[in-house]
Motif scaffolding. Structure first.
Motif, short mmCIF file in Angstrom:
data_model
loop_
_atom_site.label_atom_id
_atom_site.label_comp_id
_atom_site.label_asym_id
_atom_site.label_seq_id
_atom_site.Cartn_x
_atom_site.Cartn_y
_atom_site.Cartn_z
N GLY A 1 22.28 1.28 10.72
CA GLY A 1 22.39 1.43 12.22
C GLY A 1 23.40 0.79 12.97
N ASN A 2 23.76 0.68 14.01
CA ASN A 2 24.89 0.01 14.86
C ASN A 2 24.65 0.47 16.42
OD1 ASN A 2 27.27 -1.28 15.49
ND2 ASN A 2 28.34 -0.56 13.44
N TYR A 3 25.76 0.41 17.02
CA TYR A 3 25.90 0.88 18.38
C TYR A 3 26.30 2.22 18.67
CZ TYR A 3 26.13 -4.10 19.68
OH TYR A 3 26.01 -5.51 19.95
N GLN A 4 25.84 2.83 19.76
CA GLN A 4 26.07 4.23 20.11
C GLN A 4 26.72 3.86 21.28
OE1 GLN A 4 23.68 7.18 21.99
NE2 GLN A 4 24.11 8.48 20.29
N PHE A 5 28.08 4.47 21.35
CA PHE A 5 28.94 4.22 22.77
C PHE A 5 28.84 5.57 23.46
CE2 PHE A 5 30.48 0.34 20.96
CZ PHE A 5 31.38 -0.22 21.73
N ASN A 6 28.58 5.45 24.70
CA ASN A 6 28.41 6.74 25.47
C ASN A 6 29.54 6.41 26.59
OD1 ASN A 6 25.75 8.26 24.57
ND2 ASN A 6 25.57 6.08 24.43
N PHE A 7 30.26 7.37 26.89
CA PHE A 7 31.41 7.41 27.88
C PHE A 7 31.50 8.46 28.83
CE2 PHE A 7 33.21 5.63 24.10
CZ PHE A 7 34.12 4.43 24.65
N TYR A 8 31.29 7.90 30.01
CA TYR A 8 30.81 8.63 31.24
C TYR A 8 32.01 8.81 32.13
CZ TYR A 8 25.93 8.92 30.18
OH TYR A 8 24.75 8.95 29.64
N ILE A 9 32.48 9.80 32.83
CA ILE A 9 33.69 9.82 33.98
C ILE A 9 33.10 10.56 35.13
CG2 ILE A 9 35.90 10.71 34.27
CD1 ILE A 9 35.82 8.20 32.34
N ASP A 10 32.71 9.76 36.06
CA ASP A 10 32.35 10.41 37.34
C ASP A 10 31.07 11.02 37.22
OD1 ASP A 10 34.90 9.67 38.45
OD2 ASP A 10 35.82 11.50 38.05
N GLY A 11 30.11 10.29 36.43
CA GLY A 11 28.96 10.55 36.18
C GLY A 11 28.63 11.65 35.28
N ARG A 12 29.71 12.04 34.44
CA ARG A 12 29.45 12.97 33.51
C ARG A 12 29.56 12.60 32.30
NH1 ARG A 12 33.16 17.09 31.27
NH2 ARG A 12 34.73 16.45 32.66
N LEU A 13 28.71 12.92 31.38
CA LEU A 13 28.83 12.28 29.96
C LEU A 13 30.09 13.05 29.09
CD1 LEU A 13 28.12 10.73 27.23
CD2 LEU A 13 26.34 12.55 26.85
N ILE A 14 31.16 12.34 28.80
CA ILE A 14 32.35 13.06 28.26
C ILE A 14 32.24 13.09 26.60
CG2 ILE A 14 34.77 13.00 28.03
CD1 ILE A 14 33.93 13.66 30.89
N TYR A 15 31.58 11.83 26.24
CA TYR A 15 31.71 11.80 24.64
C TYR A 15 30.82 10.59 24.40
CZ TYR A 15 33.41 10.84 19.97
OH TYR A 15 33.64 10.51 18.37
N HIS A 16 30.19 10.91 23.23
CA HIS A 16 29.07 9.65 22.54
C HIS A 16 29.67 9.57 21.02
CE1 HIS A 16 26.47 12.71 21.25
NE2 HIS A 16 26.28 12.12 20.37
N PHE B 1 37.09 8.87 22.20
CA PHE B 1 36.66 9.19 23.21
C PHE B 1 37.95 9.97 24.09
CE2 PHE B 1 37.50 7.64 27.95
CZ PHE B 1 36.83 8.51 28.50
N MET B 2 39.09 9.37 24.06
CA MET B 2 40.33 10.06 24.76
C MET B 2 40.50 11.09 23.97
SD MET B 2 41.19 7.94 27.41
CE MET B 2 42.92 8.46 27.51
N TYR B 3 40.39 11.30 22.56
CA TYR B 3 40.75 12.46 21.82
C TYR B 3 39.86 13.67 21.99
CZ TYR B 3 42.40 15.32 18.01
OH TYR B 3 42.63 16.40 17.18
N ASN B 4 38.58 13.10 22.39
CA ASN B 4 37.59 14.24 22.54
C ASN B 4 37.12 14.41 24.10
OD1 ASN B 4 36.48 15.20 19.70
ND2 ASN B 4 36.86 12.83 19.91
N GLY B 5 38.09 14.36 24.87
CA GLY B 5 37.65 15.02 26.41
C GLY B 5 38.27 13.87 27.18
N GLY B 6 38.17 12.68 26.90
CA GLY B 6 38.72 11.37 28.07
C GLY B 6 39.90 11.77 28.44
N ASP B 7 41.12 11.97 27.61
CA ASP B 7 42.45 12.29 27.96
C ASP B 7 42.41 13.28 29.27
OD1 ASP B 7 45.28 11.67 27.81
OD2 ASP B 7 45.36 13.62 27.53
N SER B 8 41.84 14.40 29.18
CA SER B 8 41.76 15.52 30.05
C SER B 8 40.79 15.11 31.19
CB SER B 8 41.27 16.75 29.54
OG SER B 8 40.12 16.76 28.99
N ALA B 9 39.86 14.12 31.10
CA ALA B 9 38.90 13.83 32.24
C ALA B 9 39.72 12.79 33.26
CB ALA B 9 37.74 13.38 31.73
#
Length: 539
Positions: A87-102, A143-151
């Motif tokens: 087990g470990n942490y799950q990081f969830n990144f939201y931009i402007d209320g929309r989940l971009i990547y976890h 996160f940046m590679y999987n949608g964060g950069d474009s968001a």
């Protein structure tokens, strides 16, 4: 009715007990500077941050309980010490209320002691001075590679980060939120540049290379130079362009210079191909159909089989052998990370099992096989591979300053890591443009260049991309013109591109090791700046 509701009340009671102990979720606050040594947490809580290319971003997390407490609520049958393995942490990144990547962090980082102890910790999401040091940075980069950069387009956005615990014992179980926080980001990752203030470096001749007088779009290269200096393109150390064998562009960055030796990592694999072609020419090796069973007493190694004895030089050069080794699979027994700690890399490779089901001629990235090919040459050539390469490759090209890395058996490490100057890397590429000739001398057989630059195998998962003899292949489309490139590539975004039409060599060196943006960044520089600037005339 009571019997019907009883299970519901039981779940509600259990939830109340857990959340009553847990209390409200912890907090995450953001800052642009690391905390002072010994404080353990950030002294600021910023509601807004201007996110520019060189901005750092740190997070401070305060939890109600250590991570291991939450994990134990999800897997009470496990001991505290064993929880960190599942087990470990799950990081969830939201931009402007929309989940971009976890992303679920791999077990082991943070360390078990930290999972069991810490309720307050600070880590960087972005640290330009120490990139790639922490697991938190890897989470941000994914996160940046999987949608964060474009968001994160230019302008104002709200970043919300949510942490949850997870346990994975064959089935992923994710817990409730244990910490969350938000920050407003004013994104300004594309600074405006006054091209009148940017000057290109005057090009001077180099040993064996004259200066090109061809026109190119100087403003486009100025824009590229400015964006590298500003950190839009990160950790780039040099860009060199040869056109028709002459130096057209030569720029250095981030402390690099003309005399700097570049650690280009797997770019060095292609040199194993070059030296194999020379060794066949000089009759130290019979052909690409030569089998390992004729060169090694394979019965002395683990997992002996007829399939292992039948592995050919061609299969090592095209990464298509049946060795159970794949660097893209962390669980593969032949993954390069399993090789490096051993004291005999050849034995490690020849001990590997074969997989005659998964690999039946398919391409799979296998660093240990390239190391094995170089070590085989080192064994077969009198005086060893280092002396042979110096006499037959480097001296004819006028390359006098370079550094090999070596295997534990002191063979030149053809898995990668040879260090050369940027202009010497360009010479190496130009040798292939010249079909193996240099200054009137056939340094490398022309037929070997042709075989190396042949679509030997398709690259799985990539459209219209191929592999030759330890060279990669792709086609760029620039100004409605298709341009086929053969190239060497290495970790960090290091590249040596060879184009036959037009006759170009492009060298990019960089130190973005382990960063997911490194190779896409090089592609973007090629398609948006370098190729458009040099294939047409300009100011």
């Amino acid at each position: 009715m009571y019997q019907f509701l009883k299970p519901y009340f039981f779940v509600l009671l259990l939830f109340s007990i857990v959340t009553g102990v847990q209390g409200q979720p912890g907090r995450i606050v953001f800052d642009t500077v690391a905390p002072l040594t010994g404080t353990g947490h950030s002294t600021n809580e910023l509601s807004g941050i201007t996110l520019q290319p060189r901005t750092n971003l740190f997070l401070t997390v305060s939890l109600q309980k250590p991570l291991s407490w939450y994990l134990q609520q999800m897997a009470p049958q496990l001991s505290v010490d064993s929880l960190s393995a599942v087990g470990n942490y799950q990081f969830n990144f939201y931009i402007d209320g929309r989940l971009i990547y976890h992303t679920e962090l791999w077990p082991g980082a943070p360390r078990p002691q930290q999972q069991q102890r810490d309720t307050l910790w600070t880590k960087p999401l972005i640290d330009n001075q120490h990139e790639g040091t922490w697991w938190s940075q890897s989470a941000w980069n994914r996160f940046m590679y999987n949608g964060g950069d474009s968001a994160l387009t230019e302008g104002r956005h709200t970043l919300r980060l949510v942490l949850r615990p997870y346990v994975n014992r064959g089935q992923l179980i994710v817990g409730d939120i244990i910490a969350e926080g938000s920050v407003v980001l004013d994104v300004n990752r594309q600074p405006k540049i006054d091209l009148a203030t940017i000057s290109l470096t005057p090009v001077k001749p180099y040993n064996g290379l004259a200066v090109s007088s061809d026109a190119f779009d100087r403003n486009r290269i100025k824009q590229l130079k400015a964006w590298i200096d500003a950190g839009v393109f990160r950790h780039v150390t040099s860009i060199v362009v040869l056109k028709k064998g002459k130096i057209l562009v030569e720029e250095y960055f981030n402390g690099n210079g003309r005399d700097s030796l570049n650690d280009t990592r797997s770019v060095g694999k292609s040199f194993a191909s070059t030296l194999t072609g020379m060794a066949i020419r000089d009759h130290y090796l019979e052909s690409v159909t030569t089998r390992l069973g004729s060169k090694y007493a394979l019965q002395q190694f683990a997992h002996y089989s007829a399939a292992k004895a039948a592995v050919t030089v061609r299969e090592l050069l095209t990464m298509s052998s049946r060795f159970d080794g794949n660097d893209d699979d962390m669980h593969s027994p032949g993954n390069e990370e399993n090789m490096y700690p051993t004291d005999d890399w050849v034995k490690f490779t020849l001990d590997l099992p074969m997989d005659t089901v998964k690999y039946t001629g398919q391409w799979h990235y296998f660093t240990a096989g390239v190391m094995l090919q170089g070590s085989l040459l080192h064994q077969l050539i009198p005086g060893g591979l280092e002396s042979y390469a110096d006499k037959n490759l480097f001296r004819p090209l006028g390359i006098t300053h370079y550094q090999w890395q070596f295997t534990p058996q002191q063979a030149p490490n053809t898995a990668g890591g040879i260090r050369l100057r940027s202009l010497d890397l360009a010479k190496y590429g130009q040798l292939y443009v010249n079909r193996g000739r240099w200054n009137g001398r056939q340094v490398l057989p022309e037929h070997w260049v042709k075989e190396s630059f042949t679509h030997q195998l398709p690259i799985p998962g990539r459209t219209n991309e191929y592999y030759g003899y330890l060279f990669w292949n792709k086609t760029y489309s620039v100004k409605e013109r298709a341009m086929e490139a053969w190239y060497c590539t290495g970790n960090g975004g290091n590249k040596v591109f060879v184009f036959k039409d037009p006759e170009l060599v492009v060298v990019i060196t960089a130190t973005a090791y382990g960063q997911p943006y490194a190779h896409p960044q090089a592609d973007r520089m090629m398609t948006e700046y370098i190729l458009p600037a040099v294939i047409g005339s300009g100011p």
